[in-house]
Design a protein around this motif. Structure first.
Motif, PDB file in Angstrom:
ATOM      1  N   ALA A   1      -1.920   7.092   2.640  1.00 45.43           N
ATOM      2  CA  ALA A   1      -1.011   6.012   2.266  1.00 45.43           C
ATOM      3  C   ALA A   1       0.283   6.570   1.679  1.00 45.43           C
ATOM      4  CB  ALA A   1      -1.691   5.078   1.272  1.00 45.43           C
ATOM      5  N   GLU A   2       0.172   7.638   0.883  1.00 43.64           N
ATOM      6  CA  GLU A   2       1.359   8.265   0.290  1.00 43.64           C
ATOM      7  C   GLU A   2       2.233   8.892   1.372  1.00 43.64           C
ATOM      8  OE1 GLU A   2       2.452  11.858  -2.851  1.00 43.64           O
ATOM      9  OE2 GLU A   2       0.460  10.918  -2.918  1.00 43.64           O
ATOM     10  N   MET A   3       1.598   9.537   2.353  1.00 44.01           N
ATOM     11  CA  MET A   3       2.349  10.150   3.454  1.00 44.01           C
ATOM     12  C   MET A   3       3.057   9.081   4.280  1.00 44.01           C
ATOM     13  SD  MET A   3      -0.353  13.091   4.732  1.00 44.01           S
ATOM     14  CE  MET A   3       0.776  13.785   5.944  1.00 44.01           C
ATOM     15  N   LEU A   4       2.385   7.983   4.553  1.00 43.93           N
ATOM     16  CA  LEU A   4       2.991   6.902   5.316  1.00 43.93           C
ATOM     17  C   LEU A   4       4.184   6.312   4.571  1.00 43.93           C
ATOM     18  CD1 LEU A   4      -0.237   5.096   6.595  1.00 43.93           C
ATOM     19  CD2 LEU A   4       1.442   6.288   8.014  1.00 43.93           C
TER      20      LEU A   4
ATOM     21  N   GLN B   1       4.253  -0.175   4.809  1.00 44.33           N
ATOM     22  CA  GLN B   1       3.731  -1.504   5.084  1.00 44.33           C
ATOM     23  C   GLN B   1       2.758  -1.528   6.263  1.00 44.33           C
ATOM     24  OE1 GLN B   1       4.448  -4.007   2.952  1.00 44.33           O
ATOM     25  NE2 GLN B   1       5.537  -2.388   1.853  1.00 44.33           N
ATOM     26  N   SER B   2       2.551  -0.382   6.897  1.00 46.06           N
ATOM     27  CA  SER B   2       1.653  -0.339   8.058  1.00 46.06           C
ATOM     28  C   SER B   2       0.203  -0.489   7.624  1.00 46.06           C
ATOM     29  CB  SER B   2       1.816   0.996   8.806  1.00 46.06           C
ATOM     30  OG  SER B   2       3.127   1.115   9.322  1.00 46.06           O
ATOM     31  N   PRO B   3      -0.568  -1.337   8.314  1.00 45.39           N
ATOM     32  CA  PRO B   3      -1.988  -1.481   7.977  1.00 45.39           C
ATOM     33  C   PRO B   3      -2.735  -0.162   8.173  1.00 45.39           C
ATOM     34  CG  PRO B   3      -1.259  -3.248   9.437  1.00 45.39           C
ATOM     35  CD  PRO B   3      -0.158  -2.229   9.409  1.00 45.39           C
ATOM     36  N   VAL B   4      -3.664   0.116   7.284  1.00 46.28           N
ATOM     37  CA  VAL B   4      -4.519   1.304   7.389  1.00 46.28           C
ATOM     38  C   VAL B   4      -5.967   0.841   7.360  1.00 46.28           C
ATOM     39  CG1 VAL B   4      -5.221   3.494   6.348  1.00 46.28           C
ATOM     40  CG2 VAL B   4      -2.815   2.779   6.259  1.00 46.28           C
TER      41      VAL B   4
END
Length: 245
Positions: free
Chosen positions: A188-191, A198-201
């Protein structure tokens, strides 16, 4: 190369989408070698619609799964006109320059799933085809693993998706339960650093596959629900009356 990729995106995505705004969303499932893309697709659809295996690289036709009512959108050359269309069961002799169409009522109307080759395949033709398929996508469902999510090649492709304005969702596959929170937080930190905060993971725990080679339903329920909501929105938008000018 950049000129060729731009022309491909115009032919495979921009012009077809402008001409057919009510066409189903095309979600391309892409990722690194051995990330489990085909297993994930089969598990989402709950049918053996695409071949998966341990042999790499896999050279075969790409597989596009759509609802039976949406067949007319994909049998012609509206998208990916350079790929010939084939149907029926997959064979070892599939031509990688073809697109295998599979109709399944398990896929909601308004959405199609496309299982793409590995973006880091040792076969250059597979890599080029993966890039072409991603350029045709409304949505890229990027599949990676707890071991390989920081690899350079996928992040290069993610940067291209950002530049093109392609929507991105990430599936973190084969995550050991004891590392789930740590790995998800790091990803999430890298994204977020790349502008994809805001991209779903979606995290899929390391699980034993069923006899038919599928993940447990519980591991793909959230992904299926999210894709279903996108399809419902697409169908609703297509059915909405156009306001007069």
């Amino acid at each position: 190369r950049e000129q060729g990729e731009l022309v491909s995106q115009l032919d495979d995505y921009v012009l077809p989408r402008l001409e057919s705004l009510d066409a189903p969303l095309l979600a391309v499932i892409g990722g690194s070698t051995g990330a489990g893309k085909s297993t994930l697709v089969n598990s989402i659809v709950r049918e053996q619609v695409t071949r998966s295996g341990v042999l790499r690289p896999t050279t075969r036709a790409s597989v596009l799964i759509h609802h039976p009512s949406d067949a007319q959108w994909f049998t012609g050359e509206r998208v990916l006109p350079g790929l010939s269309r084939i149907t029926g069961a997959a064979t070892q002799g599939d031509d990688p320059s073809s697109l295998r169409l599979v109709a399944s009522a398990s896929v909601p109307r308004g959405l199609a799933l496309l299982d793409a080759p590995d973006i880091d395949s040792v076969v250059s033709a597979n890599r080029d085809l993966a890039r072409q398929l991603l350029s045709a996508a409304d949505l890229w469902l990027f599949v990676t693993t707890a071991v390989r999510y920081a690899d350079a090649v996928p992040w290069e492709m993610l940067e291209q998706a950002i530049d093109r304005g392609t929507s991105v969702a990430v599936v973190l596959d084969r995550v050991p339960m004891d590392a789930m929170e740590e790995v998800r937080a790091d990803l999430a930190e890298m994204l977020a650093r790349q502008g994809l905060g805001q991209s779903p993971v979606f995290a899929v725990a390391e699980s034993k596959l069923s006899k038919s080679g599928m993940l447990p339903v519980s591991e793909v329920t959230r992904i299926r629900g999210w894709l279903g909501s996108l399809a419902a929105d697409a169908v609703a938008c297509a059915a909405a009356p156009v306001a007069p000018a």
